[in-house]
Design a protein around this motif. Structure first.
Motif, short mmCIF file in Angstrom:
data_model
loop_
_atom_site.label_atom_id
_atom_site.label_comp_id
_atom_site.label_asym_id
_atom_site.label_seq_id
_atom_site.Cartn_x
_atom_site.Cartn_y
_atom_site.Cartn_z
N ALA A 1 8.42 17.57 -7.88
CA ALA A 1 7.71 16.40 -7.06
C ALA A 1 7.50 15.79 -8.35
O ALA A 1 6.63 16.24 -9.24
CB ALA A 1 6.90 16.62 -5.89
N VAL A 2 7.87 14.41 -8.24
CA VAL A 2 7.44 13.51 -9.39
C VAL A 2 6.59 12.48 -8.80
O VAL A 2 7.05 11.80 -7.91
CB VAL A 2 8.68 12.63 -10.16
N ILE A 3 5.28 12.46 -9.24
CA ILE A 3 4.49 11.38 -8.66
C ILE A 3 3.59 10.78 -9.88
O ILE A 3 3.49 11.04 -10.90
CB ILE A 3 3.28 12.23 -7.85
N ASN B 1 -1.90 9.08 -7.79
CA ASN B 1 -1.75 9.52 -6.57
C ASN B 1 -2.37 10.79 -6.19
O ASN B 1 -1.87 12.15 -6.16
CB ASN B 1 -0.33 9.50 -6.17
N ILE B 2 -3.64 10.79 -6.12
CA ILE B 2 -4.56 12.04 -5.99
C ILE B 2 -4.13 12.62 -4.70
O ILE B 2 -4.12 13.84 -4.45
CB ILE B 2 -5.98 11.78 -6.17
N ALA B 3 -3.89 11.80 -3.66
CA ALA B 3 -3.62 12.56 -2.31
C ALA B 3 -2.44 13.33 -2.21
O ALA B 3 -2.20 14.48 -1.57
CB ALA B 3 -3.75 11.34 -1.07
N SER B 4 -1.48 12.71 -2.87
CA SER B 4 -0.13 13.46 -3.06
C SER B 4 0.06 14.90 -3.91
O SER B 4 0.45 15.85 -3.55
CB SER B 4 0.91 12.52 -3.84
N TYR C 1 8.64 11.87 -0.41
CA TYR C 1 7.97 11.51 0.79
C TYR C 1 7.16 10.49 0.90
O TYR C 1 6.66 9.95 0.07
CB TYR C 1 7.23 12.66 1.41
N MET C 2 7.32 9.70 1.72
CA MET C 2 6.60 8.46 2.01
C MET C 2 6.20 8.46 3.64
O MET C 2 7.00 8.40 4.45
CB MET C 2 7.02 7.19 1.40
N PHE C 3 5.04 7.76 3.78
CA PHE C 3 4.59 7.83 5.25
C PHE C 3 3.84 6.66 5.56
O PHE C 3 3.03 5.94 4.79
CB PHE C 3 3.61 8.84 5.59
N GLU D 1 0.90 -1.19 -0.17
CA GLU D 1 0.08 -0.12 0.12
C GLU D 1 0.88 1.17 0.12
O GLU D 1 0.73 2.22 -0.75
CB GLU D 1 -0.93 -0.16 1.24
N THR D 2 2.02 1.28 0.73
CA THR D 2 2.85 2.55 1.04
C THR D 2 3.54 2.54 -0.53
O THR D 2 4.13 3.74 -0.70
CB THR D 2 3.81 2.55 2.08
N MET D 3 3.84 1.61 -0.80
CA MET D 3 4.68 1.32 -2.13
C MET D 3 4.07 1.34 -3.61
O MET D 3 4.34 1.50 -4.63
CB MET D 3 5.70 0.03 -2.14
N LYS D 4 2.85 1.50 -3.30
CA LYS D 4 1.77 1.31 -4.55
C LYS D 4 2.25 2.24 -5.77
O LYS D 4 2.18 2.05 -6.89
CB LYS D 4 0.44 1.68 -4.14
N TYR D 5 2.64 3.40 -5.30
CA TYR D 5 2.87 4.59 -6.44
C TYR D 5 4.26 5.01 -6.52
O TYR D 5 4.86 5.92 -7.12
CB TYR D 5 2.06 5.85 -5.85
N ILE D 6 5.22 3.95 -5.86
CA ILE D 6 6.58 4.04 -5.97
C ILE D 6 7.18 2.87 -6.76
O ILE D 6 7.11 1.70 -6.27
CB ILE D 6 7.36 4.14 -4.64
#
Length: 185
Positions: A137-139, A143-146, A103-105, A38-43
């Motif tokens: 920032a590259v997203i 990743n709408i939240a970011s 960033y990642m949380f 889940e935390t790595m979904k967009y990475i």
């Protein structure tokens, strides 16, 4: 080249957060971050599969600080040493006065304003300490939240690049947000 140095390491503070250097003691939380789909979904990076990989990641982060290639902080609540996330400046182009923030949380931090608060600290450090002219920032476009967090901090969508990265057998898009020093909030 720049004469700026990330050493001695500088902690950053906001009203409720302390950003400090990442240490081997953070291995459990770094593993939790890097192994969680889940935390790595967009990475687009492989998931950590063991604590040794998390330790290697911590060492890579601290090596980049030593060589002045990048800087990352452990995000903690004041009064607690528990790492909640990892944030920093990457892919620094000293000659162009531009750096990329990342960033990642941990999931428990999502939706609490922590990312918005941390990005403000990254902006201040990038412009005031590193003397950058622009930040990016590259997203992942999903990743709408970011995207919302970046926009809250004054970043604007600069580009949507189609299929520019190849990961796990498919081409993926990236979106670039940027902030010029003169446009900071």
């Amino acid at each position: 080249m720049t004469t700026f140095s990330f050493l001695p390491f500088k902690n950053l503070e906001s009203e409720r957060l302390l950003l400090r250097q990442i240490t081997d003691d953070d291995v459990n939380e770094v593993y939790e971050l890097r192994s969680n789909p889940e935390t790595m979904k967009y990475i687009p990076r492989p998931l950590a599969t063991n604590h040794e990989e998390a330790l290697a990641h911590i060492r890579m982060i601290n090596d980049k600080i030593e060589t002045n290639e990048g800087i990352n902080w452990a995000v903690t609540l004041k009064g607690s040493d528990k790492l909640l996330g990892v944030v920093g400046h990457y892919r620094i182009q000293w000659h162009n006065f531009r750096s990329e923030i990342g960033y990642m949380f941990l999931p428990e931090c999502h939706g609490k304003g922590i990312a918005t608060e941390v990005i403000k600290l990254l902006i201040d450090y990038g412009f005031d300490e590193m003397n950058m002219h622009s930040l990016e920032a590259v997203i992942d476009p999903g990743n709408i939240a970011s995207a919302r967090v970046l926009e809250k901090n004054g970043f604007v969508k600069e580009a949507h690049i189609l299929e520019n990265e190849y990961y796990e057998g498919k081409f993926i898009d990236t979106v670039i947000y940027s902030l010029l020093k003169r446009n900071r909030l």
